[in-house]
Design a protein around this motif. Structure first.
Motif, short mmCIF file in Angstrom:
data_model
loop_
_atom_site.label_atom_id
_atom_site.label_comp_id
_atom_site.label_asym_id
_atom_site.label_seq_id
_atom_site.Cartn_x
_atom_site.Cartn_y
_atom_site.Cartn_z
N CYS A 169 0.86 -1.39 -0.04
CA CYS A 169 -0.05 0.23 -0.06
C CYS A 169 1.00 1.23 -0.12
O CYS A 169 1.69 1.43 0.97
CB CYS A 169 -0.98 0.07 1.19
SG CYS A 169 -1.80 1.33 1.25
N CYS B 113 -2.29 6.20 -1.30
CA CYS B 113 -2.59 7.09 -2.32
C CYS B 113 -4.19 7.38 -2.07
O CYS B 113 -4.59 8.44 -2.54
CB CYS B 113 -2.55 6.49 -3.68
SG CYS B 113 -3.58 5.01 -4.01
N CYS C 27 -8.44 3.81 -3.35
CA CYS C 27 -9.50 2.79 -2.92
C CYS C 27 -10.78 3.63 -2.23
O CYS C 27 -11.76 3.20 -2.77
CB CYS C 27 -9.08 1.71 -1.81
SG CYS C 27 -8.26 2.43 -0.66
N CYS D 208 -7.06 -0.58 -7.17
CA CYS D 208 -5.68 -0.40 -6.21
C CYS D 208 -4.60 -0.43 -7.35
O CYS D 208 -4.42 -1.35 -7.92
CB CYS D 208 -5.64 -1.20 -5.08
SG CYS D 208 -3.96 -1.12 -4.52
S1 SF4 Z 1 -5.56 2.26 -3.37
FE1 SF4 Z 1 -5.62 2.04 -1.38
S2 SF4 Z 1 -4.81 0.02 -0.82
FE2 SF4 Z 1 -4.34 0.85 -2.78
S3 SF4 Z 1 -2.25 1.70 -2.70
FE3 SF4 Z 1 -3.71 3.26 -2.70
S4 SF4 Z 1 -4.42 3.54 -0.22
FE4 SF4 Z 1 -3.08 1.59 -0.40
#
Ligand code: SF4
Length: 147
Positions: A11, A14, A17, A135
């Motif tokens: 993770c 970012c 999600c 993700c």
């Molecule tokens: S989308 Fe969510 S789970 Fe995936 S890297 Fe970004 S913060 Fe982490």
């Protein structure tokens, strides 16, 4: 049953999600409208936790013996017999927040301003959790067991 598992080693924090979950649970399914125009504002059912260099996503674990289902006073929290997923019925929910207090993962979201309790539904209508699909670093997987 298949569940969403988070991998904190992958993770990046970012938050995509959270963004895509909110959009998937909006009426417009449009990112700009969902964030700027829709009222009540849709609620993401996943949240990223960040502590220094560690980050990971948190959402309902669909526990086998779910404390929220046992504790729910009105039967709004239930287990879907077919899929085994823990479901929330807003029609039966009186927003007493008992489920929020007993959830061991802290995964049930509440928006006090809107009076909304919301939890991961594994994107039941699409059949594939959008947080996993979007993700960018495969930090979320949808699998029968932890990877
Ligand atoms: S989308 Fe969510 S789970 Fe995936 S890297 Fe970004 S913060 Fe982490």
């Amino acid at each position: 049953m298949k569940k969403v598992y988070a991998n904190e080693r992958l993770c990046m924090g970012c938050g995509l999600c959270e963004v895509y979950c909110l959009v998937a649970h909006s009426s417009s399914k449009d990112v700009v409208k969902a964030y700027l125009k829709e009222r009540p504002k849709p609620v993401s059912r996943i949240r990223k936790e960040v502590h220094r260099s560690l980050s990971f996503a948190v959402q309902c674990r669909h526990c086998d013996e779910a404390p929220c289902v046992e504790a729910c006073l009105t039967g709004a929290m239930n287990v879907d017999e077919k899929s085994g997923a823990v479901t929330h019925d807003p029609e039966r929910c009186v927003e007493c927040l008992t489920c929020v207090m007993v959830c061991p993962a802290g995964a049930i979201k509440v928006d006090r301003k809107l009076g909304v309790v919301a939890k991961c539904d594994l994107c039941a209508t699409s059949g594939s959790p959008v947080c996993v699909e979007k993700c960018p670093n495969q930090a979320l997987v949808y699998a029968e067991a932890p990877p």
